[in-house]
Write an enzyme that holds these catalytic residues in place. Structure first.
Site, PDB file in Angstrom:
ATOM      1  N   LYS A  80     -16.073 -11.501   2.092  1.00 13.68           N
ATOM      2  CA  LYS A  80     -15.444 -11.035   0.927  1.00 13.68           C
ATOM      3  C   LYS A  80     -16.403 -10.921  -0.073  1.00 13.68           C
ATOM      4  O   LYS A  80     -17.402 -11.851  -0.221  1.00 13.68           O
ATOM      5  CB  LYS A  80     -13.949 -11.914   0.338  1.00 13.68           C
ATOM      6  CG  LYS A  80     -13.113 -10.980  -0.313  1.00 13.68           C
ATOM      7  CD  LYS A  80     -12.174  -9.963   0.613  1.00 13.68           C
ATOM      8  CE  LYS A  80     -11.148  -9.474   0.060  1.00 13.68           C
ATOM      9  NZ  LYS A  80     -10.299  -8.442   1.002  1.00 13.68           N
ATOM     10  N   GLY A 180       9.765  -3.715  -2.677  1.00 15.74           N
ATOM     11  CA  GLY A 180       8.523  -2.908  -3.035  1.00 15.74           C
ATOM     12  C   GLY A 180       8.439  -1.616  -2.314  1.00 15.74           C
ATOM     13  O   GLY A 180       8.633  -1.789  -1.292  1.00 15.74           O
ATOM     14  N   VAL A 181       8.524  -0.491  -2.708  1.00 13.29           N
ATOM     15  CA  VAL A 181       8.495   0.635  -2.058  1.00 13.29           C
ATOM     16  C   VAL A 181       7.328   1.482  -2.426  1.00 13.29           C
ATOM     17  O   VAL A 181       7.301   2.801  -2.830  1.00 13.29           O
ATOM     18  CB  VAL A 181       9.729   1.550  -2.518  1.00 13.29           C
ATOM     19  CG1 VAL A 181       9.808   2.431  -1.060  1.00 13.29           C
ATOM     20  CG2 VAL A 181      10.848   0.693  -2.685  1.00 13.29           C
ATOM     21  N   GLY A 182       5.933   0.853  -2.670  1.00 14.03           N
ATOM     22  CA  GLY A 182       4.784   1.554  -2.937  1.00 14.03           C
ATOM     23  C   GLY A 182       4.196   2.382  -1.610  1.00 14.03           C
ATOM     24  O   GLY A 182       4.904   2.516  -0.540  1.00 14.03           O
ATOM     25  N   ASN A 183       2.847   2.811  -1.610  1.00 14.54           N
ATOM     26  CA  ASN A 183       2.442   3.611  -0.538  1.00 14.54           C
ATOM     27  C   ASN A 183       2.717   3.093   0.853  1.00 14.54           C
ATOM     28  O   ASN A 183       3.159   4.036   1.753  1.00 14.54           O
ATOM     29  CB  ASN A 183       0.993   3.940  -0.946  1.00 14.54           C
ATOM     30  CG  ASN A 183       0.873   4.684  -2.185  1.00 14.54           C
ATOM     31  OD1 ASN A 183       1.620   5.657  -2.301  1.00 14.54           O
ATOM     32  ND2 ASN A 183      -0.575   4.915  -2.737  1.00 14.54           N
ATOM     33  N   VAL A 184       2.581   2.027   1.318  1.00 15.87           N
ATOM     34  CA  VAL A 184       2.761   1.174   2.455  1.00 15.87           C
ATOM     35  C   VAL A 184       4.135   1.219   2.803  1.00 15.87           C
ATOM     36  O   VAL A 184       4.486   1.819   3.900  1.00 15.87           O
ATOM     37  CB  VAL A 184       1.861  -0.108   2.585  1.00 15.87           C
ATOM     38  CG1 VAL A 184       2.209  -0.816   3.917  1.00 15.87           C
ATOM     39  CG2 VAL A 184       0.352   0.039   2.387  1.00 15.87           C
ATOM     40  N   ALA A 185       4.874   0.834   1.817  1.00 19.38           N
ATOM     41  CA  ALA A 185       6.256   0.360   1.955  1.00 19.38           C
ATOM     42  C   ALA A 185       6.915   1.905   2.189  1.00 19.38           C
ATOM     43  O   ALA A 185       8.078   1.940   2.889  1.00 19.38           O
ATOM     44  CB  ALA A 185       6.922  -0.480   1.007  1.00 19.38           C
ATOM     45  N   TYR A 186       6.687   2.858   1.476  1.00 20.01           N
ATOM     46  CA  TYR A 186       7.325   4.007   1.855  1.00 20.01           C
ATOM     47  C   TYR A 186       7.182   4.818   2.982  1.00 20.01           C
ATOM     48  O   TYR A 186       8.103   5.212   3.577  1.00 20.01           O
ATOM     49  CB  TYR A 186       6.676   5.142   0.637  1.00 20.01           C
ATOM     50  CG  TYR A 186       7.256   6.561   0.813  1.00 20.01           C
ATOM     51  CD1 TYR A 186       8.207   6.914  -0.022  1.00 20.01           C
ATOM     52  CD2 TYR A 186       6.542   7.451   1.664  1.00 20.01           C
ATOM     53  CE1 TYR A 186       9.079   8.204   0.360  1.00 20.01           C
ATOM     54  CE2 TYR A 186       7.114   8.730   1.996  1.00 20.01           C
ATOM     55  CZ  TYR A 186       8.402   9.079   1.218  1.00 20.01           C
ATOM     56  OH  TYR A 186       8.865  10.270   1.233  1.00 20.01           O
TER      57      TYR A 186
END
Length: 363
Positions: A80, A180-186
């Site tokens: 990282k 949470g309904v961001g890009n991944v969760a959507y």
């Protein structure tokens, strides 16, 4: 901070400090373990309170990447990087190109990618100085937006967890609470909706909630209400440390399986979940789809091949459950053991990563 004491405690291989007066670059690259292959992990740009905090963050995240790659069955190690600075005002072409030259100087021991505070455009600048970078623009051979791929992996892992809890991986008719309904969760919700699951959603961004309600017929609840809803599966897809003393007693789900990183605030919360009879899908196993996707770029990106590899998250999750049964330990510990056992097996045949002169990155 006693740096060498910390390095020895968790067996890190290398810590690199990078400085360039002209561009203002102050960066840290941490390489934890390259037994399985070169260390891959994103570059984070953040305003740290101290240089010590930046070093500790890089080290902690690098070690996490070792476990994530090993558990995913990838021939990669963990690394990282962090750049100390304000991503809103301190970015410049010269800063990222200078950083790219430091990465090139490691001759393939570390491969970078996007992370908090960095973007595809930043990776493109790094790419001008080195081939040891993923997550660049599609024009340079990247897989593009990784969110749908990450979501597919979470979906596959959730099905495996459902099989563990309910005896079947069929999610039709199951009620799933998505925090949470961001890009991944959507995209996860799309997979779940298509299989016939009932969705309950929440998000601090009301537009995200409204989109899920309109597109998937989801039921919306308040941010604090999501923990106590009647559901079969709770899917944390937002903040870390969401399974904590305040929330754990509210949960009614039989399964916890979501995309968020570092879901357990403390290890003891993983022990508590086990005692409550809740099936927990360890986060770095279930959300490895994004890493698998960028790792495929190292071979000249092929989406079908990447998705096929992401499908194996289902099998990886079942293996975690088998180890938990075998050793009579909670699943969060079983995931660590699965990663450690793979590293140990391969360590018997090879030690630290050495760059292959004929690596595809150098062609």
């Amino acid at each position: 901070m006693k740096i060498f004491e910390y390095l020895q405690k968790y067996n890190y291989e290398q810590l690199v400090l990078c400085q360039d007066e002209t561009s203002g670059l102050k960066a840290i690259i941490a390489i934890h373990d390259t037994t399985l292959g070169p260390a891959l992990g994103g570059t984070r740009m953040w305003m740290y309170n101290s240089e010590e905090d930046a070093i500790e963050d890089a080290l902690r995240l690098a070690r996490g990447m070792t476990y994530k790659a090993a558990a995913a069955g990838l021939n990669l190690g963990g690394g990282k990087a962090v750049i100390i600075g304000d991503p809103r005002k301190d970015k410049s072409e010269e800063l990222f190109r200078s950083f790219g030259r430091y990465i090139q100087g490691l001759h393939g021991r570390y491969i970078t990618a996007e992370d908090v505070g960095t973007t595809v455009a930043d990776m493109d600048l790094i790419h001008q100085e080195t081939n040891y970078v993923t997550g660049v623009s599609p024009a340079f051979g990247s897989g593009g937006n990784p969110s749908p791929v990450t979501a597919f992996g979470v979906y596959r892992g959730m099905k495996a967890a459902a099989k563990r809890a309910f005896g079947s991986d069929n999610l039709s008719g199951k009620t799933i609470a998505v925090q949470g309904v961001g890009n991944v969760a959507y995209n996860l919700c799309r997979y779940l909706h298509e299989e016939g699951a009932h969705l309950i959603v929440t998000d601090i961004n009301q537009e995200n909630v409204e989109r899920a309600v309109e597109d998937f017929g989801a039921k919306a609840v308040g941010v604090q209400d999501i923990f106590s809803v009647d559901c079969d599966i709770f899917a944390p897809c937002a903040l870390g440390a969401i399974i904590n003393d305040d929330t754990i007693g509210l949960l009614k789900a039989k399964v916890i399986a979501g995309a968020a990183n570092n879901q357990l605030k403390e290890e003891r919360h993983g022990d508590r979940i086990e005692q409550m009879g809740i099936v927990y899908a360890p986060d770095y196993v279930i959300n490895a789809g994004g890493l698998i996707n960028v790792a495929d770029e190292l071979q000249v990106y092929n989406r079908d091949r990447a998705m096929k590899k992401v499908e194996t998250i289902y099998d990886n999750m079942l293996r975690v459950f088998d180890i938990a049964d075998r050793d009579q330990i909670p699943t969060y510990k079983a995931a660590d053991r699965m990663a450690e056992e793979r590293i140990a097996r391969l360590a018997r045949s090879r030690n630290s990563f050495l760059q292959n002169p004929k690596s595809i990155l150098d062609r």
